[in-house]
Design a protein around this motif. Sequence first.
Motif, mmCIF file in Angstrom:
data_model
loop_
_atom_site.group_PDB
_atom_site.id
_atom_site.type_symbol
_atom_site.label_atom_id
_atom_site.label_comp_id
_atom_site.label_asym_id
_atom_site.label_seq_id
_atom_site.Cartn_x
_atom_site.Cartn_y
_atom_site.Cartn_z
ATOM 1 N N LEU A 58 0.852 -1.184 0.000
ATOM 2 C CA LEU A 58 0.000 0.000 0.000
ATOM 3 C C LEU A 58 0.889 1.237 0.000
ATOM 4 O O LEU A 58 2.018 1.195 0.488
ATOM 5 C CB LEU A 58 -0.914 0.052 1.223
ATOM 6 N N GLY A 59 0.371 2.342 -0.501
ATOM 7 C CA GLY A 59 1.100 3.598 -0.460
ATOM 8 C C GLY A 59 2.062 3.756 -1.615
ATOM 9 O O GLY A 59 2.179 2.913 -2.505
ATOM 10 N N ASP A 60 2.771 4.866 -1.591
ATOM 11 C CA ASP A 60 3.698 5.262 -2.651
ATOM 12 C C ASP A 60 5.024 4.543 -2.478
ATOM 13 O O ASP A 60 5.705 4.694 -1.448
ATOM 14 C CB ASP A 60 3.896 6.779 -2.587
ATOM 15 N N ALA A 61 5.423 3.776 -3.487
ATOM 16 C CA ALA A 61 6.668 3.000 -3.407
ATOM 17 C C ALA A 61 7.902 3.881 -3.342
ATOM 18 O O ALA A 61 8.989 3.401 -2.988
ATOM 19 C CB ALA A 61 6.769 2.054 -4.603
ATOM 20 N N ALA A 62 7.776 5.169 -3.660
ATOM 21 C CA ALA A 62 8.918 6.071 -3.590
ATOM 22 C C ALA A 62 9.197 6.524 -2.156
ATOM 23 O O ALA A 62 10.258 7.095 -1.881
ATOM 24 C CB ALA A 62 8.673 7.287 -4.485
ATOM 25 N N ARG A 63 8.271 6.284 -1.268
ATOM 26 C CA ARG A 63 8.440 6.697 0.123
ATOM 27 C C ARG A 63 9.148 5.613 0.930
ATOM 28 O O ARG A 63 9.299 4.478 0.459
ATOM 29 C CB ARG A 63 7.073 7.019 0.722
ATOM 30 N N ALA B 65 12.719 -7.540 -2.927
ATOM 31 C CA ALA B 65 11.692 -7.363 -3.952
ATOM 32 C C ALA B 65 11.000 -6.016 -3.847
ATOM 33 O O ALA B 65 10.713 -5.375 -4.854
ATOM 34 C CB ALA B 65 10.664 -8.495 -3.858
ATOM 35 N N VAL B 66 10.734 -5.570 -2.617
ATOM 36 C CA VAL B 66 9.922 -4.352 -2.458
ATOM 37 C C VAL B 66 10.757 -3.093 -2.267
ATOM 38 O O VAL B 66 10.271 -1.977 -2.507
ATOM 39 C CB VAL B 66 8.954 -4.501 -1.266
ATOM 40 N N SER B 67 12.008 -3.238 -1.821
ATOM 41 C CA SER B 67 12.869 -2.072 -1.589
ATOM 42 C C SER B 67 14.317 -2.453 -1.834
ATOM 43 O O SER B 67 15.127 -2.545 -0.904
ATOM 44 C CB SER B 67 12.687 -1.555 -0.154
ATOM 45 N N PRO B 68 14.677 -2.662 -3.103
ATOM 46 C CA PRO B 68 16.014 -3.183 -3.402
ATOM 47 C C PRO B 68 17.155 -2.218 -3.112
ATOM 48 O O PRO B 68 18.286 -2.656 -2.873
ATOM 49 C CB PRO B 68 15.930 -3.492 -4.903
ATOM 50 N N ASP B 69 16.857 -0.924 -3.085
ATOM 51 C CA ASP B 69 17.937 0.057 -2.987
ATOM 52 C C ASP B 69 18.012 0.776 -1.643
ATOM 53 O O ASP B 69 18.955 1.521 -1.410
ATOM 54 C CB ASP B 69 17.781 1.118 -4.096
ATOM 55 N N ARG B 70 17.015 0.573 -0.788
ATOM 56 C CA ARG B 70 17.010 1.287 0.486
ATOM 57 C C ARG B 70 16.665 0.331 1.610
ATOM 58 O O ARG B 70 15.875 -0.595 1.430
ATOM 59 C CB ARG B 70 15.981 2.435 0.466
ATOM 60 N N PRO B 71 17.209 0.566 2.816
ATOM 61 C CA PRO B 71 16.832 -0.279 3.954
ATOM 62 C C PRO B 71 15.369 -0.067 4.331
ATOM 63 O O PRO B 71 14.792 1.000 4.077
ATOM 64 C CB PRO B 71 17.759 0.193 5.074
ATOM 65 N N VAL B 72 14.757 -1.063 4.908
ATOM 66 C CA VAL B 72 13.346 -1.003 5.276
ATOM 67 C C VAL B 72 13.216 -0.824 6.784
ATOM 68 O O VAL B 72 14.139 -1.141 7.548
ATOM 69 C CB VAL B 72 12.594 -2.278 4.837
ATOM 70 N N GLY C 136 24.348 -10.845 11.152
ATOM 71 C CA GLY C 136 25.188 -9.998 10.320
ATOM 72 C C GLY C 136 24.712 -9.851 8.891
ATOM 73 O O GLY C 136 24.892 -8.795 8.278
ATOM 74 N N ARG C 137 24.066 -10.866 8.338
ATOM 75 C CA ARG C 137 23.733 -10.811 6.917
ATOM 76 C C ARG C 137 22.597 -9.842 6.592
ATOM 77 O O ARG C 137 22.329 -9.584 5.425
ATOM 78 C CB ARG C 137 23.407 -12.207 6.385
ATOM 79 N N THR C 138 21.931 -9.296 7.614
ATOM 80 C CA THR C 138 20.871 -8.320 7.353
ATOM 81 C C THR C 138 21.340 -6.876 7.552
ATOM 82 O O THR C 138 20.552 -5.948 7.371
ATOM 83 C CB THR C 138 19.663 -8.572 8.274
ATOM 84 N N GLU C 139 22.592 -6.696 7.966
ATOM 85 C CA GLU C 139 23.078 -5.329 8.194
ATOM 86 C C GLU C 139 22.983 -4.526 6.902
ATOM 87 O O GLU C 139 23.345 -5.007 5.824
ATOM 88 C CB GLU C 139 24.508 -5.344 8.716
ATOM 89 N N GLY C 140 22.474 -3.309 7.026
ATOM 90 C CA GLY C 140 22.290 -2.451 5.875
ATOM 91 C C GLY C 140 20.946 -2.613 5.193
ATOM 92 O O GLY C 140 20.599 -1.810 4.323
ATOM 93 N N ARG C 141 20.187 -3.652 5.555
ATOM 94 C CA ARG C 141 18.872 -3.867 4.950
ATOM 95 C C ARG C 141 17.733 -3.402 5.841
ATOM 96 O O ARG C 141 16.582 -3.340 5.410
ATOM 97 C CB ARG C 141 18.672 -5.361 4.620
ATOM 98 N N VAL C 142 18.029 -3.109 7.118
ATOM 99 C CA VAL C 142 17.009 -2.660 8.066
ATOM 100 C C VAL C 142 17.436 -1.321 8.647
ATOM 101 O O VAL C 142 18.588 -1.148 9.070
ATOM 102 C CB VAL C 142 16.806 -3.681 9.206
ATOM 103 N N ALA C 143 16.498 -0.359 8.666
ATOM 104 C CA ALA C 143 16.788 0.975 9.197
ATOM 105 C C ALA C 143 16.336 1.128 10.639
ATOM 106 O O ALA C 143 16.949 1.865 11.414
ATOM 107 C CB ALA C 143 16.120 2.036 8.333
ATOM 108 N N SER C 144 15.249 0.445 11.021
ATOM 109 C CA SER C 144 14.755 0.500 12.401
ATOM 110 C C SER C 144 13.851 -0.696 12.634
ATOM 111 O O SER C 144 13.384 -1.338 11.686
ATOM 112 C CB SER C 144 13.994 1.811 12.671
#
Length: 594
Positions: A23-28, A93-100, A119-127
């Motif tokens: 849902l919502g704008d994928a650019a956000r 799949a849903v956010s390939p370039d930014r952490p979620v 360790g393998r998720t570092e950089g993929r999660v922001a909070s």
Amino acid sequence: MSIEGATERWVRTDGVELCVAELGDAARPTVVLVHGYPDSKEVWAQVAARLADHFHVVLYDVRGHGRSTAPAPLRGGFTLEKLTDDFLAVADAVSPDRPVHLVGHDWGSVQAWEFVTVGRTEGRVASFTSISGPSLDHFGHWIRKRVTRPTPRAAAQLLGQGAKSWYVYMLHTPVLPELAWRGPLGKRWPGILRRTEKVAAGDYPTASLPRDAAHGAWLYRDNVRARLHRPRADAYAHVPVQLITPTGDMFLSERLYDGLERWAPRLVRRTLPAKHWVPRTRPDRLASWIAEFVTANEDTVSRGTAAGAAPGSAPASGPYAERFGGQLVLVTGAAGGIGRATAHAFAEAGARIVAVDRDAEGAARTAETARLVGAPEAWAETVDVSDERAMEKLAEKVAAEYGVVDVLVNNAGIGLAGSFLDTTSEDWKEVLDVNLWGVIHGCRLFGRQMAERGQGGHIVNTASAAAYQPSRTLPAYCTSKAAVLMLSECLRAEFAGRDIGVSAICPGFVNTGIASTARFAGASAEEQKRRQRKAARLYGRRNYPPEKVAEAVLEAVVRDQAVVPVTAEARGLRFLSRFSPRALRAIARIDPPL
């Protein structure tokens, strides 16, 4: 069942297909919501709808649940390692370039703790926002500490959590959980949730519940014993964590999170007076906290710094911020005086504010300053509380646009002085319409919404020391406030069984605008102004600030106090009313120097 307004896709990983809704704008910024047991992604529907205006919201059915397929064989197919693979596949799949930004409830939180500590998720999660679900590794260390260093308190904590975890033992038995869920338990589960948690009927739970619950038993069998016996020593969160703890959770003790700062150094704690299934019972509160936390940490990502380099703490810093953060508080008479001070005090504690007054500009100023001092959201509504139809429209609008009110402060009031014989029937009607009927309208409309929600709440009615101190010159005002006090006592008795507290606040002489705006019955226009100026000077010399009354309001809610005299004279008069009413009657005969 699909979530309204969402688009769906399937993500394939490790031989299973995961149903992903967006849902919502994928650019956000992307917020990923992970459900627990025995749920499917629909448990998040109401939270997702509230977040979608500001974020790209992603929900997915955990393997074996909802519209996702199950692994074959089931045994060994639900390990935390495989669940981490699933999460990374969804995130890519849903956010390939930014952490979620990750949010988990129940077992969604249990597995999400794995996601943010490996360790393998570092950089993929922001909070990460954790709700009602501990890390199994942290839980294992928590148990070890209490077993190796036994004390009476440690033993009590172990026994307490052990009793709450009864269902975990049942889920480890072979075959029986599957038979129960596919049989009578699966059919009765919606009714059980409605009775025990006050979860409203609707799109949850879905028809797949019996199958989901049967598959989900393997979440426990594949992970719990192994992790509790051999917890990881490196289970440190590499992202900021917001912990939301429902204080009435029947499955998890609050003590389970003692010492969590060791494992999550960038930790923000919240408590919520609710039971376990808060995504369904308190979606507005969760959405507000999630949005606030995500925004705080997204700012650091946007600046190019490490995610959560700042603690990501909420801006609210006032007393009771942990108690009221994210709650919806409606204050009438909020344009000035006690009402404005009360709105600001709740705002400083992180509450969302609805400032109500018939003075539109004053209400707007209060809402604006509430946002500046800490309210994540604040709105102004122009309403005359004595107008029943207008109050009905307000209640409908607030419920539809802002949510069900958690704390209602019926503060609007007017002053009227003058002897009984000088006071006209119109004077009486005006005072009672505002001071009493305004309170009745608020209690009836918003109290009913609280009761129907079934998650408790609190009502604060501003009475006065005049409620128990008679006066020869204030018959209408004293009568209106005495009625408010008695109404509060009656409602407190009626609402006690619904977990709704009711408090009557009884200020004395407080430096507000009520003295300068009060009317004096039977006086000429010139005499009115003279008395108003003199009354204002007297109140000014007393100089008791409305902010102290606001502090008493928050404390009354926290402590669930019935009657709260504020100021020394209010407390003294309350004492006399209970132990020496004859003295009060003597005081009532004195003609004040106005």
